[in-house]
Scaffold this motif. Sequence first.
Motif, mmCIF file in Angstrom:
data_model
loop_
_atom_site.group_PDB
_atom_site.id
_atom_site.type_symbol
_atom_site.label_atom_id
_atom_site.label_comp_id
_atom_site.label_asym_id
_atom_site.label_seq_id
_atom_site.Cartn_x
_atom_site.Cartn_y
_atom_site.Cartn_z
ATOM 1 N N PHE A 204 1.069 -1.093 -0.190
ATOM 2 C CA PHE A 204 0.182 0.166 0.277
ATOM 3 C C PHE A 204 1.307 1.425 -0.539
ATOM 4 C CE2 PHE A 204 -3.259 2.076 2.777
ATOM 5 C CZ PHE A 204 -3.690 3.372 2.218
ATOM 6 N N THR A 228 -2.627 4.590 8.757
ATOM 7 C CA THR A 228 -2.914 3.471 7.388
ATOM 8 C C THR A 228 -1.960 2.641 6.990
ATOM 9 O OG1 THR A 228 -2.668 4.955 5.546
ATOM 10 C CG2 THR A 228 -4.534 4.833 6.354
ATOM 11 N N LEU A 263 -2.594 5.100 -3.321
ATOM 12 C CA LEU A 263 -2.786 6.773 -3.429
ATOM 13 C C LEU A 263 -2.394 7.887 -3.408
ATOM 14 C CD1 LEU A 263 -5.759 7.337 -2.159
ATOM 15 C CD2 LEU A 263 -4.895 7.718 0.188
ATOM 16 N N ASP A 308 -8.022 18.919 2.358
ATOM 17 C CA ASP A 308 -9.874 18.794 3.058
ATOM 18 C C ASP A 308 -9.867 17.608 3.110
ATOM 19 O OD1 ASP A 308 -9.878 20.935 2.993
ATOM 20 O OD2 ASP A 308 -11.246 21.624 1.182
ATOM 21 N N VAL A 309 -9.034 16.407 2.411
ATOM 22 C CA VAL A 309 -9.882 15.172 2.072
ATOM 23 C C VAL A 309 -8.837 14.114 3.122
ATOM 24 C CG1 VAL A 309 -10.041 13.090 0.533
ATOM 25 C CG2 VAL A 309 -10.875 14.945 -0.478
ATOM 26 N N ALA A 312 -9.404 14.388 6.283
ATOM 27 C CA ALA A 312 -10.491 14.199 7.068
ATOM 28 C C ALA A 312 -10.880 12.235 6.896
ATOM 29 C CB ALA A 312 -12.140 14.428 5.931
ATOM 30 N N LEU A 313 -9.774 11.932 5.805
ATOM 31 C CA LEU A 313 -9.706 10.747 6.071
ATOM 32 C C LEU A 313 -8.791 10.026 6.990
ATOM 33 C CD1 LEU A 313 -9.308 8.091 3.586
ATOM 34 C CD2 LEU A 313 -7.272 8.818 2.767
ATOM 35 N N GLN A 316 -11.269 9.396 9.571
ATOM 36 C CA GLN A 316 -11.794 8.075 9.469
ATOM 37 C C GLN A 316 -10.977 6.797 10.512
ATOM 38 O OE1 GLN A 316 -14.744 7.059 7.664
ATOM 39 N NE2 GLN A 316 -15.015 9.043 7.280
ATOM 40 N N PHE A 317 -9.667 6.728 9.881
ATOM 41 C CA PHE A 317 -9.390 5.738 10.812
ATOM 42 C C PHE A 317 -8.228 6.322 12.156
ATOM 43 C CE2 PHE A 317 -8.634 5.641 6.018
ATOM 44 C CZ PHE A 317 -9.721 4.035 5.787
ATOM 45 N N ALA B 244 -15.824 16.727 1.226
ATOM 46 C CA ALA B 244 -14.412 15.881 1.834
ATOM 47 C C ALA B 244 -14.538 14.738 2.907
ATOM 48 C CB ALA B 244 -13.636 16.958 2.387
ATOM 49 N N ASP B 245 -15.846 15.148 4.099
ATOM 50 C CA ASP B 245 -15.725 14.228 4.687
ATOM 51 C C ASP B 245 -16.393 12.913 4.239
ATOM 52 O OD1 ASP B 245 -15.017 15.522 6.718
ATOM 53 O OD2 ASP B 245 -16.848 16.654 7.954
ATOM 54 N N ALA B 248 -13.953 11.078 1.653
ATOM 55 C CA ALA B 248 -13.195 9.461 2.704
ATOM 56 C C ALA B 248 -13.694 8.915 3.219
ATOM 57 C CB ALA B 248 -12.498 11.515 4.511
ATOM 58 N N VAL B 260 -6.041 -3.448 2.762
ATOM 59 C CA VAL B 260 -4.710 -2.914 2.129
ATOM 60 C C VAL B 260 -4.453 -1.974 4.850
ATOM 61 C CG1 VAL B 260 -3.527 -2.439 0.976
ATOM 62 C CG2 VAL B 260 -5.338 -0.350 1.388
ATOM 63 N N VAL B 261 -6.127 -1.627 4.575
ATOM 64 C CA VAL B 261 -5.904 -0.843 5.721
ATOM 65 C C VAL B 261 -6.707 -1.934 7.667
ATOM 66 C CG1 VAL B 261 -6.207 0.686 7.127
ATOM 67 C CG2 VAL B 261 -5.304 0.823 5.192
#
Lengths: 318, 263
Positions: A204, A228, A263, A308-309, A312-313, A316-317, B244-245, B248, B260-261
């Motif tokens: 990854f 990640t 990515l 921004d992205v 936010a990602l 998520q984790f 964006a949220d 994501a 992968v995660v």
Amino acid sequence: MSADVLAVAEHRRGDLRDVSFEVISAGRQLADALGGELHLAVIAGNVDDFAEKLNREGVDVVHTVSDGAEFNHDLYHGALEALFADLEPAALLMPNSVNGLDYAPAVANALGLPYVSDAVDFDYDGGLEATREMYASKVETTIAVEETPFAVTIRGGEWNPTEEPGEAAIEPFEFEFDADAAGSRVKGFEEAGGGDVDISDAEFLVSIGRGIEEEENLKLVEELAEITGATLSSSRPIVDNGWLPKNRQVGQSGKQVTPDVYLAIGISGAVQHVAGMKGAETIIAVNTDPNAPIFDIADYGVVGDLFDVVPALIEQFS
Amino acid sequence: MKILVTVKEVAEAADDFEIDGLDIGEQYLEYDLNEWDDYAIEAGVQLSEEFDDVEVVSATIGPERSEETIRMALAKGVDRAVRVWDDDVAAADLDVAAKTRLLAAVAAEEDPDLILTGVQANDDGFGATGVSLADELGFEWAAVVNHLEMSEDLSTAHVHRELEGGVDEVTEVDLPAVLTIQTGLNQPRYASLRGIRQAQSKEIAAKGLDDLGLDADAVASPIERTSMYEPESESDAVYFEGDADEQAAQLADVLTEKGVVGE
């Protein structure tokens, strides 16, 4: 002048490079349009072994020049000038590789040939019509060449390599080359980069490009990679700026990578970069420009601002 | 020692643009110093700082507008500049051979020991003028140079050529020579305010074909652009929609699904 095409193979450190088999396909296409034969030149190194491997479908003659062990532009320049004078072909076809950049323009100039570089396609109907890209791949152009013979270099990866065995004649070509008189001397090779991370092994990769704007912003992507479990890689400008070491660079002049997921964040997708990562199983691209070439090869696309992205990602984790 | 640096003003296209005939509409183009030439300028200026009695001269083929770009090179430490342009040059579709003839004429007047050029220009990307020029002048050369050191007596350049796949070729090149410079060779400096002020008083010599002892035949070319178009998008990507949220969240799902995660 004949209707033949003279194409040039390429090798390095004992191995033929993939583009050698692509120039055979491109050369055959051009020779068919011209109604002539395809002659292939292989210069320096173990040329007998190379000639056997280059004896693929569509090649009429392989000319071997046994001087020298590795690429040297004075040798290529001299050999091709002599071979061109001998064969009087209608076209000289070469790879637009780093070594191609080091001899093709000089050979074209010495022979007084019109020169078109980095063709991604071409046609011949009384004159060459080559397709090229401009403005960082944003547009394609066609270039017409009124005179024959001409010289053209082709971009790697645009023609399928010729796989089938052939029935070419293999002919040694001799010309006078004084290696001592050459004004440039190749002293060897060095692996660039170093460091203990091998991005070519990673499953990854989180890869960052020019869109990151400032060195201090790298922290954001490092945080994403850490949370990640990804390995951090980059496109060329990040390494040019000294923000990451060379061993993190993905692309033609960096590493070839084949991760499960790539990515690409803030990477536009220049052809040199794509050459290093198109083998990834899944490609996800984040870019503000919906027309960025990276989306042409992406499986998933996020049109948005990485600033921004990415946070936010990370959220998520977290 | 004299170093000639070729400097090209290149056009960059906006993200959204329209094609007008055989080129992108002028209103969508912005002009700037070619990125690769910026590294070549820096290499020349660094050599002038490292060694005594080095003059760095830039050569540009371009209209009066390009003087803005040339001033940038002068502000970074280039001593003086030559700009080649006239009505015949403006009317020509300059191919590699024509550019070679023009720059060779400049080089014949300047008699440099070293010529530095960018590997390529980021508008047309031909990547050929430097090596073609070397052949024309009977100079030695090296293409795609990403490391440069000069011998103490300035007779030999020790260079690395950046090959594909993370491998450098180590080569010695006798001067006079042309080196085509790859990005990453150095860190190009920003022009200082003092440099910008000084640049205003440095010479930019404008030369036409007559001045260089050439005629219109020198820029005649058998090569002609016949069309320009936007390539059709080949994208079959699945795009994540929303803010964006939301984007994501969908991206996170894909990463988890691909294994992968971890969850």
